[in-house]
Scaffold this motif. Structure first.
Motif, PDB file in Angstrom:
ATOM      1  N   ARG A  43      62.683  18.334   0.249  1.00  0.00           N
ATOM      2  CA  ARG A  43      62.419  18.213   1.684  1.00  0.00           C
ATOM      3  C   ARG A  43      60.939  17.941   1.966  1.00  0.00           C
ATOM      4  NH1 ARG A  43      65.627  22.882   1.832  1.00  0.00           N
ATOM      5  NH2 ARG A  43      63.783  24.151   2.209  1.00  0.00           N
ATOM      6  N   ASN A  44      60.057  18.486   1.150  1.00  0.00           N
ATOM      7  CA  ASN A  44      58.616  18.375   1.371  1.00  0.00           C
ATOM      8  C   ASN A  44      57.939  17.610   0.239  1.00  0.00           C
ATOM      9  OD1 ASN A  44      58.596  20.035   3.771  1.00  0.00           O
ATOM     10  ND2 ASN A  44      59.095  21.709   2.371  1.00  0.00           N
ATOM     11  N   PHE A  45      58.591  16.574  -0.260  1.00  0.00           N
ATOM     12  CA  PHE A  45      58.093  15.854  -1.433  1.00  0.00           C
ATOM     13  C   PHE A  45      56.729  15.233  -1.177  1.00  0.00           C
ATOM     14  CE2 PHE A  45      57.792  12.124  -4.206  1.00  0.00           C
ATOM     15  CZ  PHE A  45      57.899  12.768  -5.426  1.00  0.00           C
ATOM     16  N   ARG A  46      56.520  14.653  -0.013  1.00  0.00           N
ATOM     17  CA  ARG A  46      55.253  13.972   0.278  1.00  0.00           C
ATOM     18  C   ARG A  46      54.094  14.970   0.261  1.00  0.00           C
ATOM     19  NH1 ARG A  46      51.986  12.088   4.509  1.00  0.00           N
ATOM     20  NH2 ARG A  46      51.272   9.953   4.182  1.00  0.00           N
ATOM     21  N   VAL A  47      54.232  16.089   0.952  1.00  0.00           N
ATOM     22  CA  VAL A  47      53.172  17.094   1.012  1.00  0.00           C
ATOM     23  C   VAL A  47      52.928  17.697  -0.369  1.00  0.00           C
ATOM     24  CG1 VAL A  47      52.525  19.320   2.017  1.00  0.00           C
ATOM     25  CG2 VAL A  47      53.664  17.615   3.420  1.00  0.00           C
ATOM     26  N   ALA A  48      54.010  18.010  -1.095  1.00  0.00           N
ATOM     27  CA  ALA A  48      53.873  18.584  -2.436  1.00  0.00           C
ATOM     28  C   ALA A  48      53.185  17.602  -3.379  1.00  0.00           C
ATOM     29  CB  ALA A  48      55.240  18.985  -2.980  1.00  0.00           C
ATOM     30  N   SER A  49      53.490  16.313  -3.242  1.00  0.00           N
ATOM     31  CA  SER A  49      52.862  15.293  -4.089  1.00  0.00           C
ATOM     32  C   SER A  49      51.382  15.163  -3.787  1.00  0.00           C
ATOM     33  CB  SER A  49      53.539  13.945  -3.886  1.00  0.00           C
ATOM     34  OG  SER A  49      54.883  14.008  -4.271  1.00  0.00           O
ATOM     35  N   ILE A  50      51.025  15.203  -2.525  1.00  0.00           N
ATOM     36  CA  ILE A  50      49.608  15.106  -2.151  1.00  0.00           C
ATOM     37  C   ILE A  50      48.825  16.310  -2.682  1.00  0.00           C
ATOM     38  CG2 ILE A  50      48.014  15.170  -0.182  1.00  0.00           C
ATOM     39  CD1 ILE A  50      50.095  13.456   1.333  1.00  0.00           C
ATOM     40  N   ILE A  51      49.404  17.498  -2.541  1.00  0.00           N
ATOM     41  CA  ILE A  51      48.730  18.706  -3.031  1.00  0.00           C
ATOM     42  C   ILE A  51      48.605  18.672  -4.555  1.00  0.00           C
ATOM     43  CG2 ILE A  51      48.956  21.215  -3.286  1.00  0.00           C
ATOM     44  CD1 ILE A  51      50.190  21.205  -0.466  1.00  0.00           C
ATOM     45  N   ALA A  52      49.680  18.306  -5.246  1.00  0.00           N
ATOM     46  CA  ALA A  52      49.654  18.261  -6.712  1.00  0.00           C
ATOM     47  C   ALA A  52      48.688  17.194  -7.216  1.00  0.00           C
ATOM     48  CB  ALA A  52      51.056  18.006  -7.248  1.00  0.00           C
ATOM     49  N   GLY A  53      48.737  16.023  -6.610  1.00  0.00           N
ATOM     50  CA  GLY A  53      47.835  14.946  -7.032  1.00  0.00           C
ATOM     51  C   GLY A  53      46.386  15.265  -6.739  1.00  0.00           C
ATOM     52  N   GLY A  54      46.123  15.839  -5.576  1.00  0.00           N
ATOM     53  CA  GLY A  54      44.751  16.202  -5.221  1.00  0.00           C
ATOM     54  C   GLY A  54      44.181  17.277  -6.123  1.00  0.00           C
ATOM     55  N   SER A  55      44.992  18.287  -6.415  1.00  0.00           N
ATOM     56  CA  SER A  55      44.498  19.351  -7.291  1.00  0.00           C
ATOM     57  C   SER A  55      44.289  18.839  -8.716  1.00  0.00           C
ATOM     58  CB  SER A  55      45.441  20.546  -7.276  1.00  0.00           C
ATOM     59  OG  SER A  55      46.713  20.190  -7.775  1.00  0.00           O
ATOM     60  N   SER A  56      45.140  17.948  -9.173  1.00  0.00           N
ATOM     61  CA  SER A  56      44.947  17.364 -10.508  1.00  0.00           C
ATOM     62  C   SER A  56      43.682  16.517 -10.547  1.00  0.00           C
ATOM     63  CB  SER A  56      46.152  16.512 -10.900  1.00  0.00           C
ATOM     64  OG  SER A  56      47.287  17.317 -11.060  1.00  0.00           O
ATOM     65  N   LEU A  57      43.423  15.768  -9.479  1.00  0.00           N
ATOM     66  CA  LEU A  57      42.215  14.946  -9.414  1.00  0.00           C
ATOM     67  C   LEU A  57      40.958  15.816  -9.414  1.00  0.00           C
ATOM     68  CD1 LEU A  57      41.010  12.094  -9.085  1.00  0.00           C
ATOM     69  CD2 LEU A  57      41.109  12.483  -6.616  1.00  0.00           C
ATOM     70  N   LEU A  93      61.851  29.961 -12.789  1.00  0.00           N
ATOM     71  CA  LEU A  93      62.904  30.580 -11.988  1.00  0.00           C
ATOM     72  C   LEU A  93      62.596  30.519 -10.495  1.00  0.00           C
ATOM     73  CD1 LEU A  93      63.870  33.806 -13.956  1.00  0.00           C
ATOM     74  CD2 LEU A  93      65.201  31.714 -13.706  1.00  0.00           C
ATOM     75  N   GLU A  94      61.322  30.522 -10.145  1.00  0.00           N
ATOM     76  CA  GLU A  94      60.934  30.526  -8.742  1.00  0.00           C
ATOM     77  C   GLU A  94      60.891  29.128  -8.130  1.00  0.00           C
ATOM     78  OE1 GLU A  94      57.297  32.644  -8.335  1.00  0.00           O
ATOM     79  OE2 GLU A  94      58.153  34.520  -9.052  1.00  0.00           O
ATOM     80  N   MET A  95      61.116  28.095  -8.922  1.00  0.00           N
ATOM     81  CA  MET A  95      61.073  26.729  -8.387  1.00  0.00           C
ATOM     82  C   MET A  95      62.213  26.543  -7.389  1.00  0.00           C
ATOM     83  SD  MET A  95      58.546  25.060  -9.653  1.00  0.00           S
ATOM     84  CE  MET A  95      58.872  23.341  -9.607  1.00  0.00           C
ATOM     85  N   ASP A  96      61.887  26.029  -6.246  1.00  0.00           N
ATOM     86  CA  ASP A  96      62.862  25.784  -5.190  1.00  0.00           C
ATOM     87  C   ASP A  96      62.976  24.268  -5.005  1.00  0.00           C
ATOM     88  OD1 ASP A  96      64.569  25.926  -3.087  1.00  0.00           O
ATOM     89  OD2 ASP A  96      63.154  26.851  -1.698  1.00  0.00           O
ATOM     90  N   PHE A  97      63.870  23.654  -5.782  1.00  0.00           N
ATOM     91  CA  PHE A  97      63.977  22.193  -5.771  1.00  0.00           C
ATOM     92  C   PHE A  97      64.423  21.623  -4.428  1.00  0.00           C
ATOM     93  CE2 PHE A  97      64.007  22.900 -10.384  1.00  0.00           C
ATOM     94  CZ  PHE A  97      62.947  22.058 -10.707  1.00  0.00           C
ATOM     95  N   PRO A  98      65.358  22.250  -3.717  1.00  0.00           N
ATOM     96  CA  PRO A  98      65.672  21.709  -2.382  1.00  0.00           C
ATOM     97  C   PRO A  98      64.456  21.691  -1.450  1.00  0.00           C
ATOM     98  CG  PRO A  98      67.395  23.212  -3.076  1.00  0.00           C
ATOM     99  CD  PRO A  98      66.292  23.310  -4.088  1.00  0.00           C
ATOM    100  N   TYR A  99      63.614  22.717  -1.533  1.00  0.00           N
ATOM    101  CA  TYR A  99      62.398  22.742  -0.723  1.00  0.00           C
ATOM    102  C   TYR A  99      61.454  21.612  -1.135  1.00  0.00           C
ATOM    103  CZ  TYR A  99      57.983  24.296   1.243  1.00  0.00           C
ATOM    104  OH  TYR A  99      56.793  24.341   1.919  1.00  0.00           O
ATOM    105  N   LEU A 100      61.320  21.398  -2.447  1.00  0.00           N
ATOM    106  CA  LEU A 100      60.453  20.314  -2.920  1.00  0.00           C
ATOM    107  C   LEU A 100      60.972  18.947  -2.480  1.00  0.00           C
ATOM    108  CD1 LEU A 100      59.456  21.433  -6.517  1.00  0.00           C
ATOM    109  CD2 LEU A 100      57.994  21.247  -4.513  1.00  0.00           C
TER     110      LEU A 100
END
Length: 156
Positions: free
Chosen positions: A107-121, A98-105
């Protein structure tokens, strides 16, 4: 004359698992609120306080005291706790959704992808590092690679 408490709970335990769980949740909320008051000026989010409250009341903290352990980890209530933990996980995942803010994601897809990929790594590297220890300590009888993948997915 039979004791009504013994008749209501044939195992001889004096607590109803639902009432006991309510008391446990109340204790966790009070302790986590205390930690949240301490850590809020330091900029720490609420889940950090909740994790610390779990450590304080869990097996690594106050549960070394026999009376606390007997109250918080009752053998007759394990099935209730497992069921309630499953429902709590479902509710938490629903609330996160419910808290997912898709418009924000977007807009900030590159930063969110780097954070998600880095934390997964980082989680995958940590999983690979601790899997052999977990495998030996638990005496597992399966594929160590499968266990490493499972731990990596759980952490990620």
């Amino acid at each position: 004359m039979d004791d009504p408490i013994r008749l209501a709970c044939p195992s001889g335990e004096l607590f109803n698992p639902v009432l006991t769980m309510g008391t446990q949740v109340s204790c966790l909320l009070v302790i986590s609120h205390f930690f949240q008051l301490l850590f809020k000026p330091l900029g720490q989010p609420g889940p950090v306080a909740q994790i610390l409250a779990g450590f304080v009341l869990g097996p690594s903290g106050l549960s070394h005291i026999d009376k606390v352990k007997k109250f918080f980890f009752q053998n007759f209530a394990i099935d209730y706790y497992e069921t309630m933990a499953l429902y709590a996980r479902i509710i938490i995942m629903f609330l996160i959704g419910l808290e997912m803010d898709f418009p924000y994601l977007r807009r900030n897809f590159r930063v969110a992808s780097i954070i998600a990929g880095g934390s997964s790594l980082v989680c995958t590297i940590f999983a690979i590092a601790v899997t052999s220890f977990i495998y030996e300590e638990t005496g597992a009888h399966g594929s160590a690679v499968m266990m490493a993948l499972t731990v990596a997915c759980d952490l990620s």
